[in-house]
Scaffold this motif. Structure first.
Motif, mmCIF file in Angstrom:
data_model
loop_
_atom_site.group_PDB
_atom_site.id
_atom_site.type_symbol
_atom_site.label_atom_id
_atom_site.label_comp_id
_atom_site.label_asym_id
_atom_site.label_seq_id
_atom_site.Cartn_x
_atom_site.Cartn_y
_atom_site.Cartn_z
ATOM 1 N N ASN A 161 0.850 -1.186 0.000
ATOM 2 C CA ASN A 161 0.000 0.000 0.000
ATOM 3 C C ASN A 161 0.888 1.239 0.000
ATOM 4 O OD1 ASN A 161 -2.491 -1.510 0.267
ATOM 5 N ND2 ASN A 161 -1.857 -1.907 2.384
ATOM 6 N N ILE A 162 0.639 2.155 -0.925
ATOM 7 C CA ILE A 162 1.480 3.329 -1.134
ATOM 8 C C ILE A 162 0.683 4.582 -0.835
ATOM 9 C CG2 ILE A 162 2.901 4.585 -2.806
ATOM 10 C CD1 ILE A 162 2.985 1.815 -4.345
ATOM 11 N N SER A 163 1.283 5.506 -0.121
ATOM 12 C CA SER A 163 0.644 6.776 0.202
ATOM 13 C C SER A 163 1.614 7.906 -0.091
ATOM 14 C CB SER A 163 0.233 6.794 1.682
ATOM 15 O OG SER A 163 -0.285 8.062 2.042
ATOM 16 N N TYR A 164 1.097 8.990 -0.700
ATOM 17 C CA TYR A 164 1.953 10.135 -1.003
ATOM 18 C C TYR A 164 1.154 11.421 -0.897
ATOM 19 C CZ TYR A 164 -0.135 9.487 -5.661
ATOM 20 O OH TYR A 164 -1.005 9.326 -6.706
ATOM 21 N N ASN A 165 1.869 12.500 -0.616
ATOM 22 C CA ASN A 165 1.228 13.795 -0.378
ATOM 23 C C ASN A 165 1.601 14.768 -1.487
ATOM 24 O OD1 ASN A 165 -0.354 15.503 1.445
ATOM 25 N ND2 ASN A 165 1.545 16.663 1.639
ATOM 26 N N LEU A 166 0.614 15.532 -1.972
ATOM 27 C CA LEU A 166 0.838 16.555 -2.996
ATOM 28 C C LEU A 166 0.524 17.922 -2.414
ATOM 29 C CD1 LEU A 166 -0.765 14.812 -6.123
ATOM 30 C CD2 LEU A 166 1.605 14.745 -5.350
ATOM 31 N N GLN A 167 1.419 18.884 -2.650
ATOM 32 C CA GLN A 167 1.249 20.225 -2.091
ATOM 33 C C GLN A 167 0.359 21.118 -2.952
ATOM 34 O OE1 GLN A 167 2.425 21.086 0.861
ATOM 35 N NE2 GLN A 167 3.456 19.121 1.188
ATOM 36 N N SER A 168 0.218 20.755 -4.237
ATOM 37 C CA SER A 168 -0.578 21.596 -5.141
ATOM 38 C C SER A 168 -0.922 20.786 -6.380
ATOM 39 C CB SER A 168 0.223 22.850 -5.527
ATOM 40 O OG SER A 168 1.424 22.485 -6.179
ATOM 41 N N ASP A 169 -1.576 21.417 -7.345
ATOM 42 C CA ASP A 169 -1.887 20.755 -8.609
ATOM 43 C C ASP A 169 -0.571 20.427 -9.327
ATOM 44 O OD1 ASP A 169 -4.311 21.567 -7.756
ATOM 45 O OD2 ASP A 169 -4.694 22.982 -9.385
ATOM 46 N N MET A 170 -0.485 19.223 -9.869
ATOM 47 C CA MET A 170 0.749 18.865 -10.549
ATOM 48 C C MET A 170 0.587 17.565 -11.323
ATOM 49 S SD MET A 170 3.017 17.651 -7.286
ATOM 50 C CE MET A 170 2.664 19.227 -6.511
ATOM 51 N N ARG A 171 1.548 17.310 -12.201
ATOM 52 C CA ARG A 171 1.622 16.047 -12.913
ATOM 53 C C ARG A 171 2.369 15.049 -12.052
ATOM 54 N NH1 ARG A 171 4.560 18.139 -17.965
ATOM 55 N NH2 ARG A 171 4.703 15.940 -18.572
ATOM 56 N N ILE A 198 4.556 0.349 -13.734
ATOM 57 C CA ILE A 198 4.142 1.753 -13.698
ATOM 58 C C ILE A 198 2.770 1.816 -13.048
ATOM 59 C CG2 ILE A 198 3.559 3.787 -15.057
ATOM 60 C CD1 ILE A 198 5.571 2.871 -17.137
ATOM 61 N N LEU A 199 2.673 2.517 -11.930
ATOM 62 C CA LEU A 199 1.422 2.592 -11.176
ATOM 63 C C LEU A 199 0.592 3.801 -11.561
ATOM 64 C CD1 LEU A 199 2.959 1.707 -7.701
ATOM 65 C CD2 LEU A 199 2.007 0.163 -9.404
ATOM 66 N N LYS A 200 1.224 4.874 -11.930
ATOM 67 C CA LYS A 200 0.519 6.070 -12.413
ATOM 68 C C LYS A 200 1.404 6.711 -13.449
ATOM 69 C CE LYS A 200 -1.953 8.170 -9.414
ATOM 70 N NZ LYS A 200 -3.294 7.805 -9.938
ATOM 71 N N ASP A 201 0.908 6.845 -14.659
ATOM 72 C CA ASP A 201 1.749 7.215 -15.792
ATOM 73 C C ASP A 201 1.490 8.651 -16.217
ATOM 74 O OD1 ASP A 201 3.513 7.187 -17.850
ATOM 75 O OD2 ASP A 201 2.349 5.862 -19.143
ATOM 76 N N ASP A 202 2.228 9.588 -15.640
ATOM 77 C CA ASP A 202 2.199 10.992 -16.056
ATOM 78 C C ASP A 202 0.785 11.552 -16.056
ATOM 79 O OD1 ASP A 202 3.243 13.383 -16.794
ATOM 80 O OD2 ASP A 202 3.509 12.864 -18.901
ATOM 81 N N LYS A 203 0.101 11.412 -14.933
ATOM 82 C CA LYS A 203 -1.265 11.914 -14.797
ATOM 83 C C LYS A 203 -1.256 13.262 -14.078
ATOM 84 C CE LYS A 203 -3.146 8.178 -16.512
ATOM 85 N NZ LYS A 203 -3.832 8.165 -17.827
ATOM 86 N N THR A 204 -2.201 14.133 -14.479
ATOM 87 C CA THR A 204 -2.354 15.424 -13.812
ATOM 88 C C THR A 204 -3.382 15.295 -12.702
ATOM 89 O OG1 THR A 204 -1.790 16.660 -15.807
ATOM 90 C CG2 THR A 204 -2.981 17.835 -14.081
ATOM 91 N N ILE A 205 -2.977 15.655 -11.482
ATOM 92 C CA ILE A 205 -3.880 15.639 -10.337
ATOM 93 C C ILE A 205 -4.153 17.086 -9.947
ATOM 94 C CG2 ILE A 205 -4.138 14.943 -7.922
ATOM 95 C CD1 ILE A 205 -2.443 12.529 -8.512
ATOM 96 N N SER A 206 -5.425 17.441 -9.861
ATOM 97 C CA SER A 206 -5.815 18.847 -9.761
ATOM 98 C C SER A 206 -6.099 19.321 -8.339
ATOM 99 C CB SER A 206 -7.052 19.113 -10.630
ATOM 100 O OG SER A 206 -8.127 18.254 -10.232
#
Length: 624
Positions: A553-563, A578-586
């Motif tokens: 199980n993998i957990s990660y934190n994003l500070q802002s919108d990013m690829r 590859i678990l997530k391939d260059d996706k934009t998270i808003s």
């Protein structure tokens, strides 16, 4: 301020990683163990040893210590050195040849690569050189099974005391005279299996006068100085990105009793070159170079070493070095650098023009000096002498260590096969070396080839790799070519072994990968600068459970919108999923993913997160 920030980041990373339960932890036992006064014996032998220390004008203080095993003192290539009544120095391994607990060479870097630490063990006798901008220390064997940590006077240690000058004038046509190497290989010189002649590592014979032996105390102590001197020179080779085939090999150590030291190093050097005993010993040991250790007081103490040639002259490849400053002042490495064809930074009297040392400057002030820089330095400028040869392609503390006009690394690359052919090498048993890039700046697979000779078919091959240079993992590669896939900044240690008819030869290579910044990484201003805040240095990527069996199980934190790109790598750095391939998270926040690990072989893996904040990785262990 920069060092404080670096130390704070490093401490924070250690804390976070330890909290994740990963293998990077504090060392089990300190390498340097301080002793109380009542633990130091009061014996005639110890009194004699103390007297020799007092005679050394370079030593400002000393402590008797015990040393613990390197294998249990380092963790993941990190070594903490607590200097008694001094600083704690954090060292990261850069080149390691570890055969056993009693036979190894461990070289590491400190202070944003400005400091070098060398620890070697020969037959269980350890010696060390610790060179940092803040101070220089050395460790040598002492009576009663103890060791002595010696503090070197920093006002003196930066001065090699070199009296070498070029005597060759540039030819009228502007071209340097070419010295051709003796032929050692047949037409198949490019084959991995070479004819049975020893590899062309330059070989040095170290001679010593009776006064030098008296200074050392005995031949065993003198041998410690010689071994550390050679390791110090070779660390310059490794630090400078030069092929390991240029490393210096000890041909032998022998007395020279019929040379009487004088107050003139020039006279002594000329006497050495004309000494029939020295010439016969050079031929007997089949040595390409000769260095004489003395205990004189040349030019009122201002001169400590001199070499006869800087232009690869076989008959003149002799140097003199005063024993007491061979390693503490780096005089041995400096003088051998001259014999390899390198010159001082201000020496323009010979060709090639680029074979010069380099002063690293900032705002017009010298902040570091490479090995072959002379002694011209003002009190207002840094006295630090790096264990580096000048090379425009190698940086220290973010600054190049050379230019196209100051490139000792190029000169040594050209000169080492010429020097190695000065004398015929002994016919050794099966031997080998690893050839391949030691400095990697682009991602992808790099090939490393095992070259060998003096054996007979059939041959078998094995490869091992390590992340700390001490603990190795056996790979499944059984050919003479090993491919390692680089996808992130890392240091990897390779060990290749060839076996032939019951004989085995092992070769080592350390590779540093510094890859370009993440393609997703931008500065706050959007100008592409690689500015990373302290907050962003701290990892936000977690993987549980660890060790894992069925699912991760993998957990990660994003500070802002990013690829975002999320993938999983094996120990060699090869992407296996590859678990997530260059996706934009808003949206900012914490995100999760999972991967089935049941079908994967047991071992160590890495989860990698690539975002505009940079690259984060965490290690995961899969058990079966």
């Amino acid at each position: 301020m920069r060092k404080l920030l670096y130390n704070f980041i490093q401490t924070a990373l250690f804390t976070v990683i330890s909290s994740l339960g990963l293998s990077l932890q504090a060392q089990d036992t300190p390498f340097i163990q301080s002793l109380s006064a009542d633990q130091i014996p009061d014996s005639p032998e110890m009194a004699t040893y103390r007297e020799r220390l007092r005679r050394n004008p370079t030593i400002t203080g000393y402590h008797f210590i015990k040393l613990n095993a390197l294998a249990t003192s380092q963790k993941d290539g990190m070594l903490l050195l607590q200097i008694p009544d001094g600083p704690t120095i954090t060292v990261t391994a850069s080149h390691v040849e570890y055969e056993s607990a009693s036979e190894y060479e461990w070289i590491g870097k400190t202070d944003d690569d400005r400091g070098t630490v060398i620890v070697i063990s020969k037959a269980g006798r350890v010696s060390a050189h610790i060179s940092t901008p803040e101070g220089v220390y050395e460790i040598f064997s002492a009576p009663s099974g103890l060791y002595c940590l010696q503090e070197i006077d920093s006002e003196k240690a930066w001065d090699v005391g070199c009296a070498t000058t070029s005597t060759v004038v540039k030819p009228d046509n502007g071209r340097a005279a070419v010295v051709e190497p003796a032929t050692k290989q047949e037409d198949n010189a490019n084959a991995k299996m070479q004819p049975c002649q020893a590899l062309t590592y330059p070989r040095v014979l170290v001679l010593y006068t009776p006064k030098a032996l008296t200074l050392a105390g005995n031949l065993t102590n003198l041998t410690d100085y010689v071994n550390l001197s050679i390791s110090q020179f070779n660390s310059c080779i490794y630090n400078s990105g030069i092929t390991s085939a240029a490393a210096l090999v000890l041909a032998g150590i022998a007395p020279l009793n019929n040379l009487t030291e004088t107050a003139s190093i020039t006279n002594d050097l000329n006497s050495l070159i004309g000494n029939a005993t020295a010439q016969n010993l050079r031929n007997q040991y089949q040595a390409d170079l000769v260095v004489l250790m003395t205990d004189s007081y040349y030019q009122d103490g201002d001169t400590r070493g001199k070499s006869k040639t800087v232009t690869l002259e076989n008959a003149n490849s002799y140097s003199i070095v005063e024993l007491w400053c061979a390693t503490s002042h780096k005089t041995f490495a400096h003088e051998v650098g001259h014999l390899y064809g390198c010159r001082h930074d201000d020496d323009n009297s010979a060709l090639p023009s680029y074979a010069k040392g380099y002063k690293i400057k900032f705002l017009g002030f010298t902040v570091d000096r490479t090995m072959m820089v002379g002694n011209g330095i003002t009190g207002d400028q840094a006295k630090n002498r790096l264990l580096n040869f000048s090379n425009p392609n190698i940086q220290v503390s973010g600054r190049a260590t050379g230019t196209n006009d100051e490139n000792n690394a190029l000169r040594i690359t050209e000169s080492h096969p010429i020097i190695g052919a000065f004398r015929p090498d002994p016919a050794n048993p099966l031997n080998a070396f690893v050839d391949g890039p030691t400095w990697v700046s682009t991602p992808g697979g790099k090939n490393y080839e095992l070259y060998y000779n003096c054996g007979s078919a059939p041959y078998t091959f094995s490869w091992q790799y390590s992340y700390d240079g001490v603990n190795y993992t056996l790979s499944n590669i059984t050919s003479d070519v090993f491919t390692w896939y680089f996808s992130q900044n890392q240091k990897i240690y390779l060990k290749g072994t060839v076996t032939s008819n019951g004989q085995s030869a092992t070769a080592y290579l350390t590779v540093t990968a510094q890859l370009p910044a993440s393609p997703y990484k931008v500065s706050a201003a959007g100008n592409g600068n690689d500015t990373i805040t302290l907050q962003r240095e701290l990892p936000s990527l977690f993987a549980t459970p660890n060790p894992a069996d069925d699912r991760i199980n993998i957990s990660y934190n994003l500070q802002s919108d990013m690829r975002v790109k999320l993938d999983m790598l094996d120990q060699s750095g090869k992407v296996i999923e590859i678990l997530k391939d260059d996706k934009t998270i808003s949206h900012r926040g914490r995100y999760s993913a999972s991967v089935k690990s049941k079908s994967l072989p047991g071992g160590t893996y890495f989860i990698r997160l690539l975002t505009s904040q940079g690259i984060e990785t965490c290690r995961i262990i899969i058990t079966k």
